[in-house]
Motif scaffolding. Sequence first.
Motif, PDB file in Angstrom:
ATOM      1  N   TYR A  59       0.823  -1.218   0.000  1.00 50.29           N
ATOM      2  CA  TYR A  59       0.000   0.000   0.000  1.00 50.29           C
ATOM      3  C   TYR A  59       0.859   1.272   0.000  1.00 50.29           C
ATOM      4  O   TYR A  59       0.819   2.052  -0.940  1.00 50.29           O
ATOM      5  CB  TYR A  59      -0.963   0.019   1.191  1.00 50.29           C
ATOM      6  CG  TYR A  59      -1.891   1.210   1.128  1.00 50.29           C
ATOM      7  CD1 TYR A  59      -2.972   1.207   0.246  1.00 50.29           C
ATOM      8  CD2 TYR A  59      -1.661   2.360   1.872  1.00 50.29           C
ATOM      9  CE1 TYR A  59      -3.796   2.313   0.127  1.00 50.29           C
ATOM     10  CE2 TYR A  59      -2.483   3.463   1.764  1.00 50.29           C
ATOM     11  CZ  TYR A  59      -3.549   3.438   0.893  1.00 50.29           C
ATOM     12  OH  TYR A  59      -4.357   4.534   0.776  1.00 50.29           O
ATOM     13  N   GLU A  60       1.634   1.460   1.045  1.00 55.54           N
ATOM     14  CA  GLU A  60       2.388   2.708   1.137  1.00 55.54           C
ATOM     15  C   GLU A  60       3.428   2.834   0.032  1.00 55.54           C
ATOM     16  O   GLU A  60       3.615   3.918  -0.539  1.00 55.54           O
ATOM     17  CB  GLU A  60       3.055   2.797   2.511  1.00 55.54           C
ATOM     18  CG  GLU A  60       3.638   4.165   2.832  1.00 55.54           C
ATOM     19  CD  GLU A  60       4.013   4.308   4.288  1.00 55.54           C
ATOM     20  OE1 GLU A  60       4.802   5.203   4.616  1.00 55.54           O
ATOM     21  OE2 GLU A  60       3.500   3.526   5.125  1.00 55.54           O
ATOM     22  N   LEU A  63       1.892   3.672  -3.302  1.00 52.33           N
ATOM     23  CA  LEU A  63       1.361   5.030  -3.201  1.00 52.33           C
ATOM     24  C   LEU A  63       2.479   6.060  -3.346  1.00 52.33           C
ATOM     25  O   LEU A  63       2.308   7.091  -3.998  1.00 52.33           O
ATOM     26  CB  LEU A  63       0.620   5.196  -1.877  1.00 52.33           C
ATOM     27  CG  LEU A  63      -0.034   6.559  -1.652  1.00 52.33           C
ATOM     28  CD1 LEU A  63      -1.464   6.401  -1.113  1.00 52.33           C
ATOM     29  CD2 LEU A  63       0.775   7.400  -0.645  1.00 52.33           C
ATOM     30  N   ALA A  66       3.252   6.320  -6.977  1.00 57.19           N
ATOM     31  CA  ALA A  66       2.209   7.090  -7.664  1.00 57.19           C
ATOM     32  C   ALA A  66       2.319   8.572  -7.342  1.00 57.19           C
ATOM     33  O   ALA A  66       2.094   9.431  -8.206  1.00 57.19           O
ATOM     34  CB  ALA A  66       0.830   6.561  -7.273  1.00 57.19           C
ATOM     35  N   LEU A  67       2.667   8.891  -6.111  1.00 57.87           N
ATOM     36  CA  LEU A  67       2.852  10.298  -5.728  1.00 57.87           C
ATOM     37  C   LEU A  67       4.014  10.926  -6.502  1.00 57.87           C
ATOM     38  O   LEU A  67       3.915  12.062  -6.965  1.00 57.87           O
ATOM     39  CB  LEU A  67       3.103  10.399  -4.227  1.00 57.87           C
ATOM     40  CG  LEU A  67       1.875  10.409  -3.319  1.00 57.87           C
ATOM     41  CD1 LEU A  67       2.272  10.171  -1.868  1.00 57.87           C
ATOM     42  CD2 LEU A  67       1.108  11.727  -3.455  1.00 57.87           C
ATOM     43  N   LEU A  82      -4.259  11.431  -3.543  1.00 55.54           N
ATOM     44  CA  LEU A  82      -3.442  10.391  -2.925  1.00 55.54           C
ATOM     45  C   LEU A  82      -3.112  10.742  -1.474  1.00 55.54           C
ATOM     46  O   LEU A  82      -3.056   9.856  -0.610  1.00 55.54           O
ATOM     47  CB  LEU A  82      -2.158  10.191  -3.729  1.00 55.54           C
ATOM     48  CG  LEU A  82      -2.335   9.566  -5.112  1.00 55.54           C
ATOM     49  CD1 LEU A  82      -1.051   9.688  -5.929  1.00 55.54           C
ATOM     50  CD2 LEU A  82      -2.755   8.096  -4.992  1.00 55.54           C
ATOM     51  N   GLU A  85      -6.153   9.889   0.511  1.00 58.62           N
ATOM     52  CA  GLU A  85      -6.295   8.441   0.611  1.00 58.62           C
ATOM     53  C   GLU A  85      -5.372   7.885   1.699  1.00 58.62           C
ATOM     54  O   GLU A  85      -5.774   7.016   2.484  1.00 58.62           O
ATOM     55  CB  GLU A  85      -5.974   7.770  -0.726  1.00 58.62           C
ATOM     56  CG  GLU A  85      -7.078   7.888  -1.761  1.00 58.62           C
ATOM     57  CD  GLU A  85      -6.768   7.084  -3.016  1.00 58.62           C
ATOM     58  OE1 GLU A  85      -5.923   6.164  -2.948  1.00 58.62           O
ATOM     59  OE2 GLU A  85      -7.366   7.384  -4.061  1.00 58.62           O
ATOM     60  N   PHE A  86      -4.148   8.389   1.731  1.00 63.14           N
ATOM     61  CA  PHE A  86      -3.221   7.855   2.727  1.00 63.14           C
ATOM     62  C   PHE A  86      -3.657   8.239   4.137  1.00 63.14           C
ATOM     63  O   PHE A  86      -3.604   7.410   5.054  1.00 63.14           O
ATOM     64  CB  PHE A  86      -1.799   8.351   2.463  1.00 63.14           C
ATOM     65  CG  PHE A  86      -0.793   7.685   3.364  1.00 63.14           C
ATOM     66  CD1 PHE A  86      -0.414   6.368   3.130  1.00 63.14           C
ATOM     67  CD2 PHE A  86      -0.256   8.344   4.444  1.00 63.14           C
ATOM     68  CE1 PHE A  86       0.495   5.735   3.964  1.00 63.14           C
ATOM     69  CE2 PHE A  86       0.651   7.718   5.292  1.00 63.14           C
ATOM     70  CZ  PHE A  86       1.031   6.405   5.051  1.00 63.14           C
ATOM     71  N   SER A  89      -6.324   6.034   5.279  1.00 68.10           N
ATOM     72  CA  SER A  89      -5.936   4.626   5.455  1.00 68.10           C
ATOM     73  C   SER A  89      -5.334   4.336   6.821  1.00 68.10           C
ATOM     74  O   SER A  89      -5.154   3.174   7.182  1.00 68.10           O
ATOM     75  CB  SER A  89      -4.910   4.229   4.384  1.00 68.10           C
ATOM     76  OG  SER A  89      -3.619   4.761   4.681  1.00 68.10           O
ATOM     77  N   THR A 135       3.545  12.128   1.159  1.00 69.80           N
ATOM     78  CA  THR A 135       3.231  13.144   0.147  1.00 69.80           C
ATOM     79  C   THR A 135       4.389  14.123  -0.018  1.00 69.80           C
ATOM     80  O   THR A 135       4.829  14.410  -1.145  1.00 69.80           O
ATOM     81  CB  THR A 135       1.957  13.903   0.529  1.00 69.80           C
ATOM     82  OG1 THR A 135       0.886  12.971   0.711  1.00 69.80           O
ATOM     83  CG2 THR A 135       1.574  14.919  -0.525  1.00 69.80           C
ATOM     84  N   GLU A 201      -3.377   0.308  -8.914  1.00 71.36           N
ATOM     85  CA  GLU A 201      -4.061   0.852  -7.737  1.00 71.36           C
ATOM     86  C   GLU A 201      -5.188  -0.059  -7.257  1.00 71.36           C
ATOM     87  O   GLU A 201      -5.476  -0.117  -6.059  1.00 71.36           O
ATOM     88  CB  GLU A 201      -4.598   2.253  -8.033  1.00 71.36           C
ATOM     89  CG  GLU A 201      -5.123   2.962  -6.796  1.00 71.36           C
ATOM     90  CD  GLU A 201      -5.373   4.432  -7.019  1.00 71.36           C
ATOM     91  OE1 GLU A 201      -5.840   5.093  -6.072  1.00 71.36           O
ATOM     92  OE2 GLU A 201      -5.114   4.922  -8.130  1.00 71.36           O
ATOM     93  N   TRP A 204      -3.831  -2.371  -4.597  1.00 69.59           N
ATOM     94  CA  TRP A 204      -3.282  -1.863  -3.343  1.00 69.59           C
ATOM     95  C   TRP A 204      -4.102  -2.381  -2.170  1.00 69.59           C
ATOM     96  O   TRP A 204      -5.337  -2.423  -2.219  1.00 69.59           O
ATOM     97  CB  TRP A 204      -3.318  -0.342  -3.315  1.00 69.59           C
ATOM     98  CG  TRP A 204      -2.479   0.334  -4.353  1.00 69.59           C
ATOM     99  CD1 TRP A 204      -1.745  -0.253  -5.340  1.00 69.59           C
ATOM    100  CD2 TRP A 204      -2.313   1.749  -4.518  1.00 69.59           C
ATOM    101  NE1 TRP A 204      -1.128   0.697  -6.111  1.00 69.59           N
ATOM    102  CE2 TRP A 204      -1.458   1.939  -5.632  1.00 69.59           C
ATOM    103  CE3 TRP A 204      -2.793   2.859  -3.841  1.00 69.59           C
ATOM    104  CZ2 TRP A 204      -1.083   3.202  -6.072  1.00 69.59           C
ATOM    105  CZ3 TRP A 204      -2.431   4.122  -4.273  1.00 69.59           C
ATOM    106  CH2 TRP A 204      -1.577   4.293  -5.377  1.00 69.59           C
TER     107      TRP A 204
END
Length: 228
Positions: A59-60, A63, A66-67, A82, A85-86, A89, A135, A201, A204
């Motif tokens: 997951y992380e 992500l 993707a970030l 994103l 979303e984090f 989560s 992020t 995604e 994930w």
Amino acid sequence: MNPQLQLARLLQLASPALPVGAYTYSQGLEWAVESGVVRDEASAGRWIADLLRHGIGRYEAPLVFALMAAWTAADAAEVACLNDEFLASREAAELRAETAQMGFSLCRLLRDLRDDSLAGVAAAVDALPEVAFPTVWAGIAAAWQIDPQAALTAYLWSWAENQVMAALKAVPLGQAAGQRLLAGLGRQIPTVAVDARKLPETGWSNFTPAFAIACARHETQYSRLFRS
């Protein structure tokens, strides 16, 4: 950017000296020690490796990749999505507070570095009501033009190193045991990073119930060294 400068910047981002307070968090590991689930080198290695493969790796890590892509494309809407979303989560209050605090500290460092190449990242995170640590970290890595695969590997290494350091204090373990754990985790990290980069995604998942329970129970643990 010069490849050697990229490496130096990456080492800076992955360093325990990064002033975000990561060393104050165990992410539930301290409760796992308190409960007896983690009690020695072998059980600490299993706990951290399981989280690496089935938690942060699924997951992380994707992500973060993707970030980095969103930051590189200057896609502020995707970065914000994103980021939200984090934050959503994080199953436990301490986990959410951890990423928000570390994100805040890294935002402050953005300005203290006085690096013009980070101005766009600073402006973008200022527009967000709350910023998660991945992020900002991904934004800096992208602005410094660090190779995404190398960045992801370093991100995972930094997480694993912090977990091992927490185990050294909480179990406790000796320095040689810590190095053996890091050597074993280091062998797994490249594969986890490659798999994370390939994971769509829709695949994930941060479904790790024992981890979530450990983090929640740490909130009421009587005697503790760490903030999560």
